[in-house]
Design a protein around this motif. Sequence first.
Motif, short mmCIF file in Angstrom:
data_model
loop_
_atom_site.label_atom_id
_atom_site.label_comp_id
_atom_site.label_asym_id
_atom_site.label_seq_id
_atom_site.Cartn_x
_atom_site.Cartn_y
_atom_site.Cartn_z
N THR A 58 17.52 17.10 -13.14
CA THR A 58 16.93 16.15 -14.09
C THR A 58 17.93 15.56 -15.08
O THR A 58 17.61 14.60 -15.77
N GLY A 59 19.10 16.16 -15.19
CA GLY A 59 20.07 15.70 -16.18
C GLY A 59 19.84 16.24 -17.58
O GLY A 59 20.61 15.98 -18.49
N CYS A 106 10.23 11.78 -21.38
CA CYS A 106 11.39 10.92 -21.22
C CYS A 106 11.79 10.95 -19.75
O CYS A 106 11.41 11.85 -19.01
N ALA A 107 12.53 9.94 -19.34
CA ALA A 107 12.89 9.79 -17.93
C ALA A 107 14.04 10.72 -17.57
O ALA A 107 15.07 10.73 -18.25
N PRO A 108 13.89 11.49 -16.51
CA PRO A 108 14.99 12.32 -16.04
C PRO A 108 15.99 11.49 -15.24
O PRO A 108 15.67 10.39 -14.78
N GLN A 109 17.18 12.01 -15.08
CA GLN A 109 18.18 11.43 -14.19
C GLN A 109 18.13 12.25 -12.92
O GLN A 109 18.73 13.33 -12.84
#
Length: 152
Positions: A58-59, A106-109
């Motif tokens: 997910t970063g 929040c957006a994961p990487q």
Amino acid sequence: MAGNKQPVSVLVLMYTRHGRVLLIERADKPGFWQSVTGSREGDEALSETARRELAEETGFGAADGVLHDWAQSSVYEIYTHWRHRYPEGVTHNTEHVFAFELEAECAPQLAACEHTAFVWLGWQEAATRVFSPSNAAAIRQLGERLAPSCGV
């Protein structure tokens, strides 16, 4: 040919205090949604496995949230289509549960080779979306743990 993956893994639920759970879709099995998972490497501590898998999948790092070790585990039979990753004759895995609390969604990487999509869902819906019974049970337990604090 047999693999060398250890039959010891972590399941890391990513969630917000408002009961929203992050699910990620497997690249090798479209439609298979799950929380962060991964096997221990070498003799690393399980908390290190959880942190490593969070970062890889997910970063997110330790500074992004709070990691909780639930100090619980379950044993399950490894799906036959993934047994080739383990030493010959290994049929069961011990999965240790962790949870990673974020302040907000929040957006994961995502690691493209492992996961293709993500979604934030309420814990009830998330528990019905995951393919793994142990993942679903952990998400339901998260809902129980959150209920007193946030009226979930």
